[in-house]
Design a protein around this motif. Sequence first.
Motif, PDB file in Angstrom:
ATOM      1  N   ILE A  30     -10.550  -3.745  -0.634  1.00 14.97           N
ATOM      2  CA  ILE A  30     -11.323  -2.835  -1.500  1.00 14.97           C
ATOM      3  C   ILE A  30     -10.773  -2.773  -2.920  1.00 14.97           C
ATOM      4  O   ILE A  30     -11.194  -1.963  -3.722  1.00 14.97           O
ATOM      5  CB  ILE A  30     -11.420  -1.418  -0.881  1.00 14.97           C
ATOM      6  CG1 ILE A  30     -10.024  -0.808  -0.671  1.00 14.97           C
ATOM      7  CG2 ILE A  30     -12.188  -1.460   0.430  1.00 14.97           C
ATOM      8  CD1 ILE A  30     -10.068   0.621  -0.122  1.00 14.97           C
ATOM      9  N   MET A  44     -11.543   6.006 -15.777  1.00 16.86           N
ATOM     10  CA  MET A  44     -12.263   6.968 -16.609  1.00 16.86           C
ATOM     11  C   MET A  44     -11.925   6.728 -18.073  1.00 16.86           C
ATOM     12  O   MET A  44     -10.773   6.511 -18.421  1.00 16.86           O
ATOM     13  CB  MET A  44     -11.873   8.385 -16.231  1.00 16.86           C
ATOM     14  CG  MET A  44     -12.334   8.767 -14.845  1.00 16.86           C
ATOM     15  SD  MET A  44     -12.519  10.550 -14.674  1.00 16.86           S
ATOM     16  CE  MET A  44     -10.885  11.095 -14.989  1.00 16.86           C
ATOM     17  N   PHE A  51     -14.725  14.651  -8.078  1.00 16.39           N
ATOM     18  CA  PHE A  51     -13.923  13.456  -8.340  1.00 16.39           C
ATOM     19  C   PHE A  51     -13.787  13.246  -9.846  1.00 16.39           C
ATOM     20  O   PHE A  51     -14.677  13.559 -10.611  1.00 16.39           O
ATOM     21  CB  PHE A  51     -14.389  12.215  -7.584  1.00 16.39           C
ATOM     22  CG  PHE A  51     -15.761  11.692  -7.905  1.00 16.39           C
ATOM     23  CD1 PHE A  51     -16.763  11.742  -6.942  1.00 16.39           C
ATOM     24  CD2 PHE A  51     -16.039  11.119  -9.128  1.00 16.39           C
ATOM     25  CE1 PHE A  51     -18.024  11.226  -7.219  1.00 16.39           C
ATOM     26  CE2 PHE A  51     -17.298  10.596  -9.417  1.00 16.39           C
ATOM     27  CZ  PHE A  51     -18.293  10.671  -8.455  1.00 16.39           C
ATOM     28  N   GLY A  52     -12.598  12.792 -10.232  1.00 16.20           N
ATOM     29  CA  GLY A  52     -12.345  12.590 -11.651  1.00 16.20           C
ATOM     30  C   GLY A  52     -11.980  13.861 -12.397  1.00 16.20           C
ATOM     31  O   GLY A  52     -11.868  13.849 -13.618  1.00 16.20           O
ATOM     32  N   TYR A  66     -10.999   8.670  -0.455  1.00 14.96           N
ATOM     33  CA  TYR A  66     -12.303   8.310  -0.973  1.00 14.96           C
ATOM     34  C   TYR A  66     -12.227   7.204  -2.008  1.00 14.96           C
ATOM     35  O   TYR A  66     -13.047   6.305  -2.049  1.00 14.96           O
ATOM     36  CB  TYR A  66     -12.939   9.561  -1.577  1.00 14.96           C
ATOM     37  CG  TYR A  66     -14.417   9.461  -1.789  1.00 14.96           C
ATOM     38  CD1 TYR A  66     -15.284   9.468  -0.697  1.00 14.96           C
ATOM     39  CD2 TYR A  66     -14.955   9.361  -3.062  1.00 14.96           C
ATOM     40  CE1 TYR A  66     -16.645   9.374  -0.886  1.00 14.96           C
ATOM     41  CE2 TYR A  66     -16.315   9.276  -3.257  1.00 14.96           C
ATOM     42  CZ  TYR A  66     -17.162   9.280  -2.166  1.00 14.96           C
ATOM     43  OH  TYR A  66     -18.512   9.188  -2.357  1.00 14.96           O
ATOM     44  N   LYS A  67     -11.215   7.292  -2.874  1.00 19.82           N
ATOM     45  CA  LYS A  67     -11.160   6.293  -3.953  1.00 19.82           C
ATOM     46  C   LYS A  67     -10.120   5.220  -3.635  1.00 19.82           C
ATOM     47  O   LYS A  67      -9.068   5.509  -3.078  1.00 19.82           O
ATOM     48  CB  LYS A  67     -10.863   6.977  -5.291  1.00 19.82           C
ATOM     49  CG  LYS A  67      -9.503   7.645  -5.365  1.00 19.82           C
ATOM     50  CD  LYS A  67      -9.291   8.350  -6.697  1.00 19.82           C
ATOM     51  CE  LYS A  67      -7.950   9.066  -6.683  1.00 19.82           C
ATOM     52  NZ  LYS A  67      -7.751   9.964  -7.805  1.00 19.82           N
ATOM     53  N   PRO A  68     -10.409   3.976  -4.033  1.00 17.82           N
ATOM     54  CA  PRO A  68      -9.489   2.887  -3.711  1.00 17.82           C
ATOM     55  C   PRO A  68      -8.369   2.726  -4.734  1.00 17.82           C
ATOM     56  O   PRO A  68      -7.384   2.059  -4.469  1.00 17.82           O
ATOM     57  CB  PRO A  68     -10.398   1.660  -3.722  1.00 17.82           C
ATOM     58  CG  PRO A  68     -11.490   2.009  -4.678  1.00 17.82           C
ATOM     59  CD  PRO A  68     -11.677   3.498  -4.593  1.00 17.82           C
ATOM     60  N   LEU A  69      -8.548   3.302  -5.910  1.00 15.61           N
ATOM     61  CA  LEU A  69      -7.597   3.076  -7.002  1.00 15.61           C
ATOM     62  C   LEU A  69      -7.215   4.408  -7.633  1.00 15.61           C
ATOM     63  O   LEU A  69      -7.887   5.403  -7.432  1.00 15.61           O
ATOM     64  CB  LEU A  69      -8.244   2.219  -8.101  1.00 15.61           C
ATOM     65  CG  LEU A  69      -8.400   0.727  -7.825  1.00 15.61           C
ATOM     66  CD1 LEU A  69      -9.319   0.118  -8.864  1.00 15.61           C
ATOM     67  CD2 LEU A  69      -7.059   0.016  -7.858  1.00 15.61           C
ATOM     68  N   PHE A  70      -6.157   4.379  -8.426  1.00 24.59           N
ATOM     69  CA  PHE A  70      -5.692   5.564  -9.145  1.00 24.59           C
ATOM     70  C   PHE A  70      -5.366   6.700  -8.172  1.00 24.59           C
ATOM     71  O   PHE A  70      -5.657   7.857  -8.427  1.00 24.59           O
ATOM     72  CB  PHE A  70      -6.713   6.024 -10.202  1.00 24.59           C
ATOM     73  CG  PHE A  70      -7.098   4.941 -11.167  1.00 24.59           C
ATOM     74  CD1 PHE A  70      -6.175   4.450 -12.080  1.00 24.59           C
ATOM     75  CD2 PHE A  70      -8.372   4.383 -11.154  1.00 24.59           C
ATOM     76  CE1 PHE A  70      -6.520   3.435 -12.966  1.00 24.59           C
ATOM     77  CE2 PHE A  70      -8.727   3.369 -12.042  1.00 24.59           C
ATOM     78  CZ  PHE A  70      -7.798   2.890 -12.950  1.00 24.59           C
ATOM     79  N   GLY A 120      -4.022   2.214   2.163  1.00 25.11           N
ATOM     80  CA  GLY A 120      -4.978   1.771   1.145  1.00 25.11           C
ATOM     81  C   GLY A 120      -6.399   1.699   1.669  1.00 25.11           C
ATOM     82  O   GLY A 120      -7.261   1.114   1.045  1.00 25.11           O
ATOM     83  N   ALA A 121      -6.640   2.288   2.823  1.00 17.99           N
ATOM     84  CA  ALA A 121      -7.971   2.171   3.433  1.00 17.99           C
ATOM     85  C   ALA A 121      -8.893   3.266   2.917  1.00 17.99           C
ATOM     86  O   ALA A 121      -8.445   4.315   2.475  1.00 17.99           O
ATOM     87  CB  ALA A 121      -7.863   2.258   4.950  1.00 17.99           C
ATOM     88  N   ASP A 122     -10.210   2.993   3.001  1.00 11.97           N
ATOM     89  CA  ASP A 122     -11.182   3.984   2.566  1.00 11.97           C
ATOM     90  C   ASP A 122     -11.727   4.730   3.779  1.00 11.97           C
ATOM     91  O   ASP A 122     -12.925   4.809   3.988  1.00 11.97           O
ATOM     92  CB  ASP A 122     -12.306   3.329   1.760  1.00 11.97           C
ATOM     93  CG  ASP A 122     -12.837   2.061   2.407  1.00 11.97           C
ATOM     94  OD1 ASP A 122     -12.214   1.593   3.379  1.00 11.97           O
ATOM     95  OD2 ASP A 122     -13.862   1.540   1.939  1.00 11.97           O
ATOM     96  N   GLU A 137     -15.244  16.304  -4.147  1.00  8.96           N
ATOM     97  CA  GLU A 137     -16.473  16.749  -3.472  1.00  8.96           C
ATOM     98  C   GLU A 137     -16.423  16.544  -1.960  1.00  8.96           C
ATOM     99  O   GLU A 137     -15.621  17.184  -1.290  1.00  8.96           O
ATOM    100  CB  GLU A 137     -17.671  16.025  -4.085  1.00  8.96           C
ATOM    101  CG  GLU A 137     -17.853  16.341  -5.555  1.00  8.96           C
ATOM    102  CD  GLU A 137     -18.663  17.594  -5.827  1.00  8.96           C
ATOM    103  OE1 GLU A 137     -19.621  17.863  -5.115  1.00  8.96           O
ATOM    104  OE2 GLU A 137     -18.341  18.304  -6.793  1.00  8.96           O
ATOM    105  N   THR A 138     -17.217  15.609  -1.449  1.00  7.83           N
ATOM    106  CA  THR A 138     -17.263  15.403  -0.003  1.00  7.83           C
ATOM    107  C   THR A 138     -15.902  14.961   0.538  1.00  7.83           C
ATOM    108  O   THR A 138     -15.620  15.124   1.722  1.00  7.83           O
ATOM    109  CB  THR A 138     -18.304  14.335   0.383  1.00  7.83           C
ATOM    110  OG1 THR A 138     -18.096  13.212  -0.469  1.00  7.83           O
ATOM    111  CG2 THR A 138     -19.710  14.840   0.201  1.00  7.83           C
ATOM    112  N   PRO A 142      -4.345  -1.017 -15.301  1.00  8.55           N
ATOM    113  CA  PRO A 142      -3.349  -2.095 -15.246  1.00  8.55           C
ATOM    114  C   PRO A 142      -2.836  -2.520 -16.621  1.00  8.55           C
ATOM    115  O   PRO A 142      -1.673  -2.866 -16.760  1.00  8.55           O
ATOM    116  CB  PRO A 142      -4.110  -3.248 -14.584  1.00  8.55           C
ATOM    117  CG  PRO A 142      -5.236  -2.625 -13.853  1.00  8.55           C
ATOM    118  CD  PRO A 142      -5.579  -1.353 -14.561  1.00  8.55           C
TER     119      PRO A 142
END
Lengths: 365, 239
Positions: free
Chosen positions: A115, A177, B27-28, B57-61, B86-88, B113-114, B233
Amino acid sequence: MAEQILMKGNEAIAEAAIRAGCRFFAGYPITPQNEIPEYMAKRLFEVGGTFIQAESEVSAINMVYGAAGAGTRAMTSSSSPGISLKQEGISYMAGAELPALVVNMVRAGPGLGGIQPAQGDYFQATKGGGHGDYRLLVFVPASVQETIDLAGQAFELAERYRNPVMILGDAVLGQMMEPVVLPEPADLAKIPQKTWATTGTGGTRRPNVINSLYLDAELCEKHNYKLQEKYRQMAEREVRYEEIGLDDAEIVLTAYGTSARVAISAMKRARSEGIKVGMIRPITAWPFPYEPFRKTSERVKAFLDIEMSAGQMIEDVRLAVQDRAPIFFFNRMGGMVPTPKAVLEEIRRIDHSVKGDKLGGRLGV
Amino acid sequence: MDSSPTIEVAFGRELEVRRVTVLFGAFGSGKSEIALNLANRLREQGQDTALVDADYYKPLFRSGSLRIPLEKRGIRVILPPGELAGADMAALPAEIYGVLEGGPKVVFDVGGETGARVLGALAGRFRPGAHDALLVVNTRRPDAGTVEAVVAAAQRAQAVSRLPVSGLVSNTNLGPVSTIDVAREGYALVAEAAGRLGVPVKFVALDERLLDKLSPEDFPVPVLPVRRFLLPPWEQEEE
């Protein structure tokens, strides 16, 4: 100036599409692009549009075929494995000359892969991922603002050429972002009428038919010639790229999307060390900007192509540069992103070798 | 080890940090950066600290992506084991139940959120009075720019997590181009939303690069200086 807000790439694409008049979205969830359908599910409803979470990627792209055929600005999004599933539908849309926006937030492959961000879908996007002779206009933005700007233009261009447009991003672009300014919503009344759309005859005209099946080979060939003429016009008019610091450059970097951001960071560091580095950043992957490469290849010492793939865009770079200058390659794969430091080291190595003359044109890929 | 009920933040002010701090919100909105900064500050001030990255929920950050440097600083990082980190998908490690029972100060980072739904699985494990459930708000994010939107976000967060919001965190910023004025304008809105919800604004999170422009009168609540850890990155200084 309109108010700045902070947006993720994924939600920015969704909002920009809605502001450009997108009123239909069908998709199926997959990381790392889930914020697009999530945002669409919430916002399309507010503007009177339709959101469908389809039962699969295959049905989603065919729903987009239907909505586009009915003249609606329609869109779908997915990530690599899901985009593979949509290829049949994309080919059908190109064959039936239907405008739509398809977003691919690329993740690692092949197969389920991972992912994390990658750029291994360049061939699929630019060389025809589905069957038959067709092309997509492929945008490869490198910032959230650029993503907004290109998503905003995507529908207009898709309709002008009656052809699907793809935005090829990656997990970083979708997740990061940045501060952005959104455009004012398009005036839907000003969108040109689609005389070809299947909106009902009202008893006043013959029915419009949207189809990609031509059983008569002569007609099918004629149709193909017509499509090719359209792609020729797109290649002539729609090439986009950014040139950075090429005036005195001896080494020219090239990269798109996330790799381009890393390359720009490495380029700045190399410049501060006195190495004359410039960059050509494709903004359209198809049509590819062959001309700036051709032009600069006469006078620069080397090119360095940076990708998050085994080397896909480099084939287009080679077509443009041919044997006029050596082309070096630096990559990461599988969800790994090159670091500015590693790219800088590669630039230093190339700088040494091109100054050591005797290695000259034999180096590189 | 120190287990003081407060930590020191900007201008030497005290910020109350309960044993468990849950950060949720859209999110964010900045939950992960705030979680990292809160955990670091707790640890720097000598407290036994654990960070739970339950943002599946998010794969990065993700805050958990900094596990190695955090552990070097003595912060316990709770993540799903091995590749699953690292799984979603929501794979709640059993350790979470342990730290909710007692022990270190816990900073709990959940998805937007969710994504906060994972907290529902832990409902009943949060001890009344021993935890804070803080809604992080950046009014310069989509769908967060009005008092009504913030109140609605709090109601949604409570509904999916089954955890009542006990306070708000004002994290209004524009990333690299942010200013004190942007933070103040956001605070005014967040404070009004907090009033309607009947909860306090627990603190303001502010980019540490703006600290030299900050005066003690700018905000009536404590200000947590925030350093950005989760960089793209091309801004990272090296492995």
